[in-house]
Design a protein around this motif. Structure first.
Motif, mmCIF file in Angstrom:
data_model
loop_
_atom_site.group_PDB
_atom_site.id
_atom_site.type_symbol
_atom_site.label_atom_id
_atom_site.label_comp_id
_atom_site.label_asym_id
_atom_site.label_seq_id
_atom_site.Cartn_x
_atom_site.Cartn_y
_atom_site.Cartn_z
ATOM 1 N N ASP A 40 -5.980 22.418 -18.087
ATOM 2 C CA ASP A 40 -5.750 21.186 -17.325
ATOM 3 C C ASP A 40 -5.094 21.418 -15.971
ATOM 4 O OD1 ASP A 40 -6.978 19.402 -19.073
ATOM 5 O OD2 ASP A 40 -5.150 19.114 -20.240
ATOM 6 N N TRP A 41 -4.986 22.659 -15.539
ATOM 7 C CA TRP A 41 -4.451 22.941 -14.220
ATOM 8 C C TRP A 41 -5.557 22.730 -13.192
ATOM 9 C CZ3 TRP A 41 -0.257 26.948 -13.065
ATOM 10 C CH2 TRP A 41 0.738 26.926 -14.049
ATOM 11 N N THR A 42 -5.239 22.049 -12.093
ATOM 12 C CA THR A 42 -6.176 21.896 -10.990
ATOM 13 C C THR A 42 -6.087 23.141 -10.104
ATOM 14 O OG1 THR A 42 -4.574 20.869 -9.498
ATOM 15 C CG2 THR A 42 -5.828 19.387 -10.975
ATOM 16 N N PRO A 43 -7.001 23.288 -9.159
ATOM 17 C CA PRO A 43 -6.886 24.411 -8.227
ATOM 18 C C PRO A 43 -5.543 24.425 -7.485
ATOM 19 C CG PRO A 43 -9.083 23.506 -8.106
ATOM 20 C CD PRO A 43 -8.285 22.583 -8.984
ATOM 21 N N LEU A 44 -4.998 23.246 -7.166
ATOM 22 C CA LEU A 44 -3.707 23.203 -6.475
ATOM 23 C C LEU A 44 -2.594 23.748 -7.364
ATOM 24 C CD1 LEU A 44 -2.175 22.463 -3.910
ATOM 25 C CD2 LEU A 44 -1.823 20.180 -4.876
ATOM 26 N N HIS A 45 -2.607 23.419 -8.635
ATOM 27 C CA HIS A 45 -1.599 23.958 -9.556
ATOM 28 C C HIS A 45 -1.710 25.479 -9.635
ATOM 29 C CE1 HIS A 45 -1.961 19.776 -11.401
ATOM 30 N NE2 HIS A 45 -0.715 19.846 -10.969
ATOM 31 N N ILE A 46 -2.920 25.965 -9.698
ATOM 32 C CA ILE A 46 -3.139 27.406 -9.787
ATOM 33 C C ILE A 46 -2.649 28.102 -8.518
ATOM 34 C CG2 ILE A 46 -4.913 29.213 -9.949
ATOM 35 C CD1 ILE A 46 -6.499 27.140 -11.719
ATOM 36 N N ASN A 65 -4.816 16.115 -4.539
ATOM 37 C CA ASN A 65 -3.720 15.197 -4.836
ATOM 38 C C ASN A 65 -2.458 16.014 -5.041
ATOM 39 O OD1 ASN A 65 -1.846 13.451 -5.924
ATOM 40 N ND2 ASN A 65 -3.239 12.539 -7.400
ATOM 41 N N ILE A 66 -1.587 15.972 -4.061
ATOM 42 C CA ILE A 66 -0.407 16.832 -4.050
ATOM 43 C C ILE A 66 0.577 16.526 -5.172
ATOM 44 C CG2 ILE A 66 1.083 15.535 -2.489
ATOM 45 C CD1 ILE A 66 1.204 18.467 -1.054
ATOM 46 N N ASN A 67 0.567 15.287 -5.666
ATOM 47 C CA ASN A 67 1.505 14.895 -6.718
ATOM 48 C C ASN A 67 0.844 14.760 -8.092
ATOM 49 O OD1 ASN A 67 4.047 14.758 -5.302
ATOM 50 N ND2 ASN A 67 3.141 13.064 -4.171
ATOM 51 N N SER A 68 -0.346 15.312 -8.224
ATOM 52 C CA SER A 68 -1.049 15.281 -9.503
ATOM 53 C C SER A 68 -0.262 16.094 -10.533
ATOM 54 C CB SER A 68 -2.444 15.885 -9.327
ATOM 55 O OG SER A 68 -3.070 16.032 -10.572
ATOM 56 N N ALA A 69 -0.094 15.499 -11.708
ATOM 57 C CA ALA A 69 0.636 16.180 -12.778
ATOM 58 C C ALA A 69 -0.337 16.709 -13.827
ATOM 59 C CB ALA A 69 1.633 15.226 -13.425
ATOM 60 N N ILE A 70 -0.007 17.839 -14.395
ATOM 61 C CA ILE A 70 -0.783 18.406 -15.495
ATOM 62 C C ILE A 70 -0.537 17.505 -16.704
ATOM 63 C CG2 ILE A 70 -1.080 20.409 -17.008
ATOM 64 C CD1 ILE A 70 0.173 22.078 -14.663
ATOM 65 N N PRO A 71 -1.594 16.947 -17.293
ATOM 66 C CA PRO A 71 -1.413 15.971 -18.372
ATOM 67 C C PRO A 71 -0.567 16.464 -19.552
ATOM 68 C CG PRO A 71 -3.702 16.010 -17.670
ATOM 69 C CD PRO A 71 -3.010 17.140 -16.968
ATOM 70 N N CYS A 73 1.909 18.724 -19.696
ATOM 71 C CA CYS A 73 3.332 19.016 -19.484
ATOM 72 C C CYS A 73 3.979 18.149 -18.408
ATOM 73 C CB CYS A 73 3.531 20.489 -19.152
ATOM 74 S SG CYS A 73 2.779 20.990 -17.587
ATOM 75 N N GLY A 74 3.172 17.504 -17.582
ATOM 76 C CA GLY A 74 3.708 16.632 -16.549
ATOM 77 C C GLY A 74 4.173 17.337 -15.290
ATOM 78 N N ARG A 75 3.933 18.620 -15.189
ATOM 79 C CA ARG A 75 4.380 19.362 -13.999
ATOM 80 C C ARG A 75 3.410 19.201 -12.836
ATOM 81 N NH1 ARG A 75 7.684 24.591 -15.407
ATOM 82 N NH2 ARG A 75 9.054 23.629 -16.939
ATOM 83 N N THR A 76 3.985 19.134 -11.645
ATOM 84 C CA THR A 76 3.207 19.044 -10.416
ATOM 85 C C THR A 76 3.152 20.425 -9.754
ATOM 86 O OG1 THR A 76 5.142 18.564 -9.041
ATOM 87 C CG2 THR A 76 4.003 16.665 -10.046
ATOM 88 N N ALA A 77 2.404 20.502 -8.669
ATOM 89 C CA ALA A 77 2.339 21.759 -7.912
ATOM 90 C C ALA A 77 3.728 22.159 -7.423
ATOM 91 C CB ALA A 77 1.374 21.618 -6.743
ATOM 92 N N LEU A 78 4.560 21.174 -7.057
ATOM 93 C CA LEU A 78 5.916 21.495 -6.591
ATOM 94 C C LEU A 78 6.748 22.090 -7.722
ATOM 95 C CD1 LEU A 78 7.913 21.487 -4.244
ATOM 96 C CD2 LEU A 78 8.579 19.172 -4.928
ATOM 97 N N HIS A 79 6.687 21.506 -8.912
ATOM 98 C CA HIS A 79 7.391 22.089 -10.062
ATOM 99 C C HIS A 79 6.994 23.560 -10.225
ATOM 100 C CE1 HIS A 79 7.764 17.904 -11.817
ATOM 101 N NE2 HIS A 79 8.903 18.397 -12.260
#
Length: 138
Positions: A40-46, A65-71, A73-79
């Motif tokens: 469930d990680w997007t390219p931005l999370h990766i 989407n910079i604030n998209s959360a991984i369903p 765990c709820g973590r965003t790219a910033l986390h």
């Protein structure tokens, strides 16, 4: 590249030893910024997990989407970027914080809580890198 058939293309591309950044090829031929890996990680999370500023900038420019959360765990790219930059290995290697600056300057929210109620500031404090804690507005 990984042989695992569910690997996300960007994740596989990051494993490349090529000098030419694979993200450009992926964007040209097949990468959709909204795709997710099996995890469930997007390219931005990766990209955030690998602290790859060039990939993060390219994904933001393409509308990620910079604030998209991984369903799960709820973590965003910033986390994820804060965790990666705060890790023991990153502290020892003196990893820079450019990707965190980039995420923040493009609207990453420091107030989003993951499934455990932790924000990016919690991650930064846990990691013990004062310069990262100081980056995050409170």
């Amino acid at each position: 590249m990984s042989n695992y058939k569910y690997d996300h293309l960007l994740h596989s591309g990051q494993q490349s030893d090529e000098a030419f950044p694979p993200i450009r090829i992926l964007f040209e031929y097949c990468l959709n910024i909204k795709d997710t890996a099996k995890s469930d990680w997007t390219p931005l999370h990766i990209a955030a997990g690998s602290l790859n500023t060039e990939e993060i900038a390219a994904l933001i420019a393409r509308g990620a989407n910079i604030n998209s959360a991984i369903p799960t765990c709820g973590r965003t790219a910033l986390h994820i970027a804060v965790c990666a930059a705060s890790s023991k290995a990153s502290r020892i290697l003196g990893v820079n914080t450019d990707c965190i600056h980039l995420l923040l300057s493009n609207g990453a929210s420091v107030n989003i809580e993951d499934r455990e109620g932790r924000t990016a500031i919690h991650e930064a404090c846990s990691g013990g890198r004062k310069e990262i804690v100081d980056l995050l507005p409170q």
